[in-house]
Design an enzyme around this catalytic site. Structure first.
Site, PDB file in Angstrom:
ATOM      1  N   CYS A  86      44.211  40.639  46.083  1.00 27.87           N
ATOM      2  CA  CYS A  86      45.211  40.688  47.024  1.00 27.87           C
ATOM      3  C   CYS A  86      44.754  40.509  48.216  1.00 27.87           C
ATOM      4  O   CYS A  86      44.080  39.733  48.920  1.00 27.87           O
ATOM      5  CB  CYS A  86      46.231  41.802  46.751  1.00 27.87           C
ATOM      6  SG  CYS A  86      48.012  41.440  47.606  1.00 27.87           S
ATOM      7  N   HIS A 194      47.222  41.748  40.667  1.00 30.73           N
ATOM      8  CA  HIS A 194      46.758  43.162  40.779  1.00 30.73           C
ATOM      9  C   HIS A 194      46.199  43.305  39.395  1.00 30.73           C
ATOM     10  O   HIS A 194      47.144  44.193  38.588  1.00 30.73           O
ATOM     11  CB  HIS A 194      47.587  44.093  41.249  1.00 30.73           C
ATOM     12  CG  HIS A 194      47.843  43.863  42.567  1.00 30.73           C
ATOM     13  ND1 HIS A 194      47.310  44.811  43.533  1.00 30.73           N
ATOM     14  CD2 HIS A 194      48.777  43.095  43.597  1.00 30.73           C
ATOM     15  CE1 HIS A 194      47.780  44.565  44.864  1.00 30.73           C
ATOM     16  NE2 HIS A 194      48.471  43.449  44.611  1.00 30.73           N
ATOM     17  N   GLU A 196      44.455  46.076  38.455  1.00 30.17           N
ATOM     18  CA  GLU A 196      44.203  47.455  38.538  1.00 30.17           C
ATOM     19  C   GLU A 196      45.794  47.901  38.214  1.00 30.17           C
ATOM     20  O   GLU A 196      45.870  49.245  37.830  1.00 30.17           O
ATOM     21  CB  GLU A 196      43.886  47.914  39.730  1.00 30.17           C
ATOM     22  CG  GLU A 196      44.662  47.753  41.055  1.00 30.17           C
ATOM     23  CD  GLU A 196      44.868  46.845  41.600  1.00 30.17           C
ATOM     24  OE1 GLU A 196      45.786  46.640  42.715  1.00 30.17           O
ATOM     25  OE2 GLU A 196      44.256  45.698  41.199  1.00 30.17           O
TER      26      GLU A 196
END
Length: 227
Positions: A86, A194, A196
């Site tokens: 991002c 994302h 994560e």
């Protein structure tokens, strides 16, 4: 394997990045403040999402001048893995480690939702745990995720297999549905979604875990070869 999570003023996904490594891999991970000037002893660098420096001027424009970034460039040029997610992707574009630029989402609204991605290239140190063409679910959270490059750059990305992830459905106007690309060497990956935030089914998807597992496996194999 030692992981560095770079933290800028305005980062907001650094904690998730830290815990993705700690909880999924039981990895040795540390935060590195943007004013630091050394990455000595680290094996991988992670640039998290957020709004570094409040996205003033444009996303990632100021963060590229942080003291740590000269070390990140050196790290990448030596062939070590660098992942930018991002805002981290935007910073990698601004500093020139990846080609192209990021524009406002085509619909001029902030997007925050789970999206379906296609793994276009599973022959990288970031994607070896996926199948080629595999569809995975990973969340996005961005207002400036509309990836753009000129025709010459796009041709090179295709020719070199640098387009790693695409959106199954174009959500933001990105050219060729691009969601993530690598540099020519393949050791620097930038992606808007994302991973994560997709490392456990409790989060809605565990598909992102394979990315970090792939990075660790690549490092172990590379370490065996060096030994």
């Amino acid at each position: 394997m030692r992981w560095a999570v770079i933290v800028f003023p305005g980062s907001n996904a650094d904690t998730e990045m830290y815990h993705a490594i700690k909880d999924v891999l039981d990895g040795d991970v540390s935060y590195v403040w943007h004013e630091e000037t050394s990455l000595e002893g680290f094996d991988a660098v992670l640039l998290p999402g957020g709004f570094s420096y409040g996205d003033y001027l444009r996303s990632g424009a100021i963060a590229q001048f942080s003291p740590i970034m000269s070390e990140v460039v050196r790290f990448a040029e030596e062939g070590a893995p660098v992942l930018g997610v991002c805002n981290g992707f935007q910073i990698l574009l601004e500093i020139g480690l990846l080609p192209g630029a990021m524009r406002r989402n085509q619909q001029l609204t902030f997007l925050c939702k789970h999206v379906e991605l296609i793994v276009e290239n599973n022959q990288t140190g970031f994607t070896s745990g996926y199948e080629a063409g595999e569809k995975i679910t990973v969340p996005v959270a961005h207002g400036d995720g509309n990836y753009y490059c000129d025709d010459k750059t796009l041709g090179k990305l295709k020719e070199n297999g640098q387009i790693v992830f695409t959106y199954a459905k174009n959500i933001n106007g990105s050219i060729e549905n691009i969601a993530g690309i690598t540099n020519e060497r393949g050791n620097v990956l930038g992606m808007m979604p994302h991973p994560e935030r997709a490392v456990h089914t409790l989060l809605g998807s565990a598909d992102g875990a394979k990315l970090f597992e792939s990075m660790e496996r690549e490092w172990r194999e590379r370490d065996v070869i060096r030994t």
